[in-house]
Design a protein around this motif. Structure first.
Motif: not given
Length: 229
Positions: A130-145, A177-185, A192-194
């Motif tokens: 994905p892109d070079k920016f970390s915040f927020p995690s789009g993968h996570t927001s999309r999965a939750v949505l 774990l893959q070091e793509r994001h921090y926990l806050l992201d 955001i997904g919710l």
């Protein structure tokens, strides 16, 4: 993982408020400790290992990496709409499509505004990444949505809830774990997904409205649509 010093130098150039800088520094430290602890836990270590296998073209790794990528989901869902012309699916097809577009736009705008760098340099990320920016995690927001829609707005059978929630959890944890994001992201991605799910509950299109939208897009008369004769 980027060091706290590197983060501080980068954020100072952008004149980040002291309080926010401290929060980001704590986030870096806690994320680093979480990853180190995870590597001592068999289940989480296995999850990281499977995710890392993407780098050697493992099919499982590829599927996990792209399973919640915005472009992949959007293209896949458009294909699903095109291939399955079933009036029982119209409502889910239209509303999920709108939700995915909404999520992609919201995440892109927030990332462009915040511009927080990922934990590892981009030259160490895979080219398909994905892109070079970390915040927020789009993968996570999309999965939750997606999970919110399939559980709350257009409920699927309850027997699918455990694997669906397990998928959301695996996607979220693997991003750290893959070091793509921090926990806050990731946590903010969940929030955001919710919120996006709640927004969709307010604008949820009816069966007839969904059929009419697909009819106008495809220029065909669909069963159940407002203009069906």
């Amino acid at each position: 993982m980027r060091s706290t010093l590197e983060l501080g130098v980068a954020e100072e150039k952008r004149k980040v408020p002291n309080m926010l800088r401290k929060v980001l520094q704590y986030d870096v430290q806690i994320t680093k400790k979480f990853v180190e602890l995870a590597l001592r836990t068999t289940a989480l270590k296995s999850l990281r290992t499977h995710a890392k296998l993407f780098e050697v073209n493992n099919i499982y790794g590829i599927l996990k990496q792209v399973s919640c990528h915005g472009i992949v989901w959007l293209a896949g869902w458009l294909s699903f709409i095109w291939l399955f012309n079933n009036k029982d699916l119209y409502q889910l097809q239209v509303n999920m499509l709108i939700a995915l577009i909404l999520d992609i736009i919201i995440i892109a705008v927030i990332k462009a505004f915040v511009r927080r760098r990922r934990p590892v340099p981009m030259n160490k990320l895979m080219e398909l990444g994905p892109d070079k920016f970390s915040f927020p995690s789009g993968h996570t927001s999309r999965a939750v949505l997606v999970a919110f829609i399939l559980i709350c707005l257009n409920p699927i059978s309850i027997i699918f809830y455990p694997p669906l929630l397990a998928w959301v959890t695996a996607v979220s944890i693997s991003r750290v774990l893959q070091e793509r994001h921090y926990l806050l992201d990731v946590f903010c991605g969940v929030g955001i997904g919710l919120l996006e799910g709640l927004l969709m509950s307010l604008i949820w299109f009816s069966q007839s409205a969904s059929a009419s939208i697909l009819s106008s897009l495809s220029d065909e008369k669909l069963d159940g649509g407002e203009y069906h004769v």
